[in-house]
Structure formats: C-alpha cells, structure tokens
Design an enzyme around this catalytic site. Structure first.
Site, PDB file in Angstrom:
ATOM      1  CG  ASP A  67       5.550 -33.306   9.130  1.00  0.00           C
ATOM      2  OD1 ASP A  67       6.129 -33.928   8.213  1.00  0.00           O
ATOM      3  OD2 ASP A  67       5.882 -33.401  10.321  1.00  0.00           O
ATOM      4  CG  ASP A 136       9.508 -31.458  20.889  1.00  0.00           C
ATOM      5  OD1 ASP A 136       9.332 -32.481  20.176  1.00  0.00           O
ATOM      6  OD2 ASP A 136       9.142 -30.324  20.532  1.00  0.00           O
ATOM      7  CG  HIS A 138       7.738 -33.248  17.454  1.00  0.00           C
ATOM      8  ND1 HIS A 138       8.399 -32.077  17.164  1.00  0.00           N
ATOM      9  CD2 HIS A 138       8.374 -34.204  16.719  1.00  0.00           C
ATOM     10  CE1 HIS A 138       9.369 -32.316  16.306  1.00  0.00           C
ATOM     11  NE2 HIS A 138       9.380 -33.605  16.021  1.00  0.00           N
ATOM     12  CD  GLU A 143       7.151 -28.850  17.805  1.00  0.00           C
ATOM     13  OE1 GLU A 143       7.402 -29.808  18.563  1.00  0.00           O
ATOM     14  OE2 GLU A 143       7.986 -28.390  17.009  1.00  0.00           O
TER      15      GLU A 143
HETATM   16  P1  PGA Z   1      14.515 -37.249  12.945  1.00  0.00           P
HETATM   17  O1  PGA Z   1      13.189 -36.386  13.208  1.00  0.00           O
HETATM   18  O2  PGA Z   1      14.059 -38.556  12.374  1.00  0.00           O
HETATM   19  O3  PGA Z   1      15.313 -36.441  11.966  1.00  0.00           O
HETATM   20  O4  PGA Z   1      15.183 -37.403  14.274  1.00  0.00           O
HETATM   21  C1  PGA Z   1      12.090 -36.975  13.826  1.00  0.00           C
HETATM   22  C2  PGA Z   1      11.022 -35.956  14.133  1.00  0.00           C
HETATM   23  O5  PGA Z   1      11.342 -34.794  14.466  1.00  0.00           O
HETATM   24  O6  PGA Z   1       9.839 -36.316  14.073  1.00  0.00           O
END
Ligand code: PGA
Length: 260
Positions: A67, A136, A138, A143
C-alpha cells in the site's frame, strides 16, 4: 494456519527472515510482497544483515508493496516509497526496475490499480507476502467492512488507523485520509502469507484473526481461508490467544513430525 509464538521481537524478526531465506534458496527469483510500519523493521534489519554478512542475494527478486498513502510524494519521509528505500532497498542488491510500490500520486487511480494487479500477474504472482496488522484488524489498508474479495483500489482510512499513524506525523491533520492498497482478494492470491505482530496493542486483533469468525470487520481473519498462512507473534501479541499452549506444542513437535 500456523501460529509461531516467539519470546520477543528480535526472535520474531529472525524467524521471519529465516522464512525469506528458505523461499530464496528454493527460488532465487521469487516475488516478495512487502509490508511497511513499525512491525517489519526488525525483519528488514535482519535481511540486510544476511545480505551483508551471508551474501543473501536479492538480484533476481521482484517486490510488490501492499500500500501507499495518497498524496505524499515519493520523497516524503512518511511515504512508503521513502520507508522502503530507507529501511531496505538501498541496503541490498535489488534491481530498481524490480521494485513495485503503489503510486500515491497518480493522476488516474482506477487505471493505476488495474495496472498494479496486472503487473503482479505478469510477474507470476506473489510467492511470499508479508503482512502487518492494524489494531482494528486490518491487513494492508483493508479497513473494517472491506470486501474479502477486494482487489487493489483506493480506500478511505478508518479513524482508528489515522489515530494510530498520527505518531509519525508532525500534526494529526497531516495524516493522509486516503490510501491505495492491495485488496484482501489480492493478498489471498499470494502463495504464502506471513503475518507479523508484536506488542500488547495487537493482542485483541491477533486473537480475532486467528480464533475469531471470518469477518470483514476484521479483514485479517480472511487469512483463515488461505492454505499456507503463518502468524508470527511475540508473547505480548499472543497474550489473548485461547489456544496459546497448543500452538507452542505444535511448534515444539514440528521437527519430529512425519515429513509429507
Ligand atoms: P505497525 O502497523 O506495524 O506500525 O503497527 C501495522 C499496520 O497498520 O498494518
């Protein structure tokens, strides 16, 4: 699904890197799916070390990132283009033309997304896809309520994700609201999935992903449908797993298991 629980983040990162070594030994021109965020930093550090000290070779590897934020130029310090070059690509011998990251600044998102999907297919599909997980639930920027068969597209970020990511920006209002992301369906097409999670803040999302129902409210739970998905977590991220001891038992018994 295989669940590997490691004592701490360093071990988790080393186990993840060892899986890359395994894939590259079997297929030196493998297609790797890359993730950004804090979680894969240790993995990238370990891969860079293996490249520098043990000649791990990326010269024939192709990569696809999950992404990118919409609106950030590639040289913006919080863009995922910048992140990947800073933490990984500039330290290994990957060919620049083999690096693929969604564009956050294209003039036509719809056609870019279709092209990205097509490019993955032209490269033979993704052999090994790394995933982080949001608090959350995702994966990539899929999302809650994202279609579990979604493809690469533009998404509006959830408030929880914007809040989680605000720590990287000077002001909360600087966090982009949109992102371009591989879909859940795109991710499920990869031949192997490895989801990494570290820390107590991820414990609930991990329990829902591994042991909860498959639901678009927790898009990571879709990996239950995948034939070759591995979740690597540290003790803190594993702390809400009901079957914790069983996963440890399976992993300990693995070396002696009959080879199929
Ligand atoms: P993080 O993000 O590794 O910074 O916790 C993970 C994500 O949001 O997929």
């Amino acid at each position: 699904m295989e669940v590997i629980i490691q004592q701490d983040y360093e071990r988790l990162s080393r186990v993840a890197a060892a899986l890359v070594v395994e894939v590259l030994n079997a297929k030196p021109n493998a297609v790797l799916g890359m993730a950004t965020g804090s979680t894969p930093l240790g993995l990238y550090q370990e891969l860079v070390r293996l490249h520098k000290q043990e000649q791990l070779d990326f010269s024939r590897v192709t990569t696809f990132n999950l992404d990118e934020y919409v609106g950030l130029p590639v040289n913006h310090p919080q863009s995922y283009h910048y992140f990947m070059h800073q933490h990984f690509f500039q330290h290994v011998n990957i060919q620049p033309q083999n690096i693929n990251i969604p564009s956050g600044t294209t003039s036509n998102y719809r056609s870019f997304c279709a092209w990205y999907e097509q490019r993955i297919a032209e490269c033979g599909g993704i052999d090994l896809q790394f995933l982080g997980i949001g608090s959350d639930g995702h994966i990539a920027f899929n999302e809650p309520t994202s279609s579990l068969s979604s493809r690469t597209r533009l998404k509006t970020l959830a408030k929880q994700t914007i809040d989680d990511n605000a720590r990287f920006f000077d002001r909360p209002e600087d966090v982009p609201v949109y992102a371009i992301t591989m879909g859940v369906g795109t991710i499920l097409d990869a031949r192997k999935l490895i989801l990494l999670a570290s820390g107590k803040a991820k414990a609930k999302a991990i329990a829902q992903t591994v042991e909860g129902p498959i639901t678009s409210m927790v898009t990571a739970s879709a990996i239950q449908l995948h034939r070759d998905a591995t979740v690597i977590v540290d003790e803190a991220a594993a702390s809400e797993l009901q079957m914790h001891d069983y996963y440890e038992f399976i992993y300990a018994a693995k070396p002696a298991a009959p080879k199929t």
